[in-house]
Design an enzyme around this catalytic site. Structure first.
Site, PDB file in Angstrom:
ATOM      1  N   ARG A  88      84.171 136.736 -26.648  1.00 15.22           N
ATOM      2  CA  ARG A  88      83.073 137.693 -26.413  1.00 15.22           C
ATOM      3  C   ARG A  88      82.566 137.552 -24.972  1.00 15.22           C
ATOM      4  O   ARG A  88      82.233 138.512 -24.307  1.00 15.22           O
ATOM      5  CB  ARG A  88      81.908 137.441 -27.374  1.00 15.22           C
ATOM      6  CG  ARG A  88      82.260 137.440 -28.845  1.00 15.22           C
ATOM      7  CD  ARG A  88      82.402 138.848 -29.403  1.00 15.22           C
ATOM      8  NE  ARG A  88      83.617 139.520 -29.004  1.00 15.22           N
ATOM      9  CZ  ARG A  88      84.834 139.230 -29.481  1.00 15.22           C
ATOM     10  NH1 ARG A  88      85.008 138.271 -30.352  1.00 15.22           N
ATOM     11  NH2 ARG A  88      85.890 139.896 -29.068  1.00 15.22           N
ATOM     12  N   GLN A 136      67.682 142.199 -28.952  1.00 12.40           N
ATOM     13  CA  GLN A 136      68.488 141.539 -29.984  1.00 12.40           C
ATOM     14  C   GLN A 136      69.891 141.289 -29.451  1.00 12.40           C
ATOM     15  O   GLN A 136      70.705 140.659 -30.109  1.00 12.40           O
ATOM     16  CB  GLN A 136      68.572 142.430 -31.224  1.00 12.40           C
ATOM     17  CG  GLN A 136      67.218 142.739 -31.836  1.00 12.40           C
ATOM     18  CD  GLN A 136      67.315 143.833 -32.892  1.00 12.40           C
ATOM     19  OE1 GLN A 136      67.645 143.584 -34.038  1.00 12.40           O
ATOM     20  NE2 GLN A 136      67.042 145.060 -32.489  1.00 12.40           N
ATOM     21  N   ASP A 191      74.166 139.818 -24.844  1.00 12.81           N
ATOM     22  CA  ASP A 191      74.872 139.993 -23.571  1.00 12.81           C
ATOM     23  C   ASP A 191      73.915 139.807 -22.390  1.00 12.81           C
ATOM     24  O   ASP A 191      72.707 139.674 -22.569  1.00 12.81           O
ATOM     25  CB  ASP A 191      75.537 141.379 -23.526  1.00 12.81           C
ATOM     26  CG  ASP A 191      74.514 142.512 -23.559  1.00 12.81           C
ATOM     27  OD1 ASP A 191      73.705 142.613 -22.613  1.00 12.81           O
ATOM     28  OD2 ASP A 191      74.505 143.294 -24.538  1.00 12.81           O
ATOM     29  N   HIS A 242      68.220 136.695 -30.304  1.00 16.16           N
ATOM     30  CA  HIS A 242      69.360 136.133 -31.031  1.00 16.16           C
ATOM     31  C   HIS A 242      70.254 135.265 -30.152  1.00 16.16           C
ATOM     32  O   HIS A 242      71.411 135.031 -30.476  1.00 16.16           O
ATOM     33  CB  HIS A 242      70.167 137.274 -31.680  1.00 16.16           C
ATOM     34  CG  HIS A 242      69.379 137.997 -32.737  1.00 16.16           C
ATOM     35  ND1 HIS A 242      69.606 139.306 -33.094  1.00 16.16           N
ATOM     36  CD2 HIS A 242      68.340 137.581 -33.508  1.00 16.16           C
ATOM     37  CE1 HIS A 242      68.741 139.665 -34.045  1.00 16.16           C
ATOM     38  NE2 HIS A 242      67.962 138.644 -34.308  1.00 16.16           N
ATOM     39  N   CYS A 270      70.571 116.833 -27.558  1.00 14.35           N
ATOM     40  CA  CYS A 270      69.325 116.802 -26.778  1.00 14.35           C
ATOM     41  C   CYS A 270      68.741 118.192 -26.537  1.00 14.35           C
ATOM     42  O   CYS A 270      67.724 118.326 -25.865  1.00 14.35           O
ATOM     43  CB  CYS A 270      69.547 116.086 -25.448  1.00 14.35           C
ATOM     44  SG  CYS A 270      70.431 117.074 -24.216  1.00 14.35           S
TER      45      CYS A 270
HETATM   46 ZN   LIG Z   1      72.676 116.730 -24.418  1.00 15.62          ZN
END
Ligand SMILES: [Zn+2]
Length: 241
Positions: A61, A91, A94, A109, A120
């Site tokens: 993608r 939403q 890209d 999203h 982390c």
């Molecule tokens: Zn990390």
């Protein structure tokens, strides 16, 4: 009146905004889910079982992003940003708004160019490249994830959306001066109409067709046409308010 008295514009966008750039949407007849099963490549369960498969899908993608460009609607939003205080809530995962020059963008999203460390929480940008499995640059953790809200994942930024429309302090609430523009979303994933019903602001809708989840009747201005065809009219409406 908002804190600084400036007119605020909130632009809420979905797949319809980027479709005209040539990005495949998930609901098109020849869309992504005709070629891939959601449950194999884009769910929290798929990631738990086959993280490499999900990484590979998102790498594809990402490389697809390199082959498309922002369209007139993305550029129109960058123009609005020069004139008003604009927040883009999208939403879309890209980077077409960024590449058009928009700066204040909330990706509900997640954001395709980014990788997140599961140890982390560090997030880093790998652009349009294939993720090669390299570890976290901060903690050297090996467990990483595309920085995307998969189906079945929590979506923490929905909180931000909620606070924008239902702020804790009255003086932060949207006023009649403010404007909400809804572009390219059928409203069946994020219930944007729920946030809009009681707002006093001007409401503008641009979708290809009417949707029961974002009914045209609740908007002051409605453009049922492609975003690239509607954007100049939207800018005209806003300039005239
Ligand atoms: Zn990390």
């Amino acid at each position: 009146m908002s804190l600084d008295g400036k007119r605020r514009i909130i632009i809420f966008s979905g797949a319809g905004l980027s479709a005209e750039s040539g990005l495949q949407t998930y609901r098109d007849h020849d869309g992504l889910w005709e070629k891939h099963r959601i449950e194999d490549v884009a769910t929290a369960d798929a990631f738990a079982a086959h993280p490499h498969r999900v990484h590979r899908f998102m790498s594809d993608r990402r490389q697809e992003l390199a082959r498309v460009a922002p369209n007139a609607a993305h550029h129109g939003m960058a123009t609005l940003q020069q004139l008003y205080s604009v927040v883009n809530i999208t939403q879309n995962i890209d980077d077409l708004l960024e590449r058009a020059g928009c700066t204040e963008i909330i990706h509900l999203h997640g954001f395709l160019p980014e990788i997140r460390c599961l140890a982390c929480d560090h997030v880093w940008d790998i652009g349009h490249t294939n993720y090669d499995g390299h570890p976290c640059p901060r903690c050297a953790g090996q467990r990483t994830k595309p920085n995307i809200v998969l189906f079945g994942d929590p979506a923490p930024l929905y909180q931000v959306l909620h606070h924008l429309f239902f702020p804790a302090y009255k003086e932060d609430a949207l006023t009649q001066k403010d404007i909400v523009v809804v572009i390219g979303t059928m409203g069946n994933v994020v219930p944007i109409s729920h946030y809009l019903w009681e707002q006093k602001c001007t409401k503008i809708l641009n979708n290809l067709e009417d949707s029961p989840f974002v009914p045209a009747s609740m908007f002051d201005y409605v453009f049922l046409k492609p975003a690239t065809a509607a954007i100049s009219e939207i800018i005209d409406v806003i300039s005239g308010l």
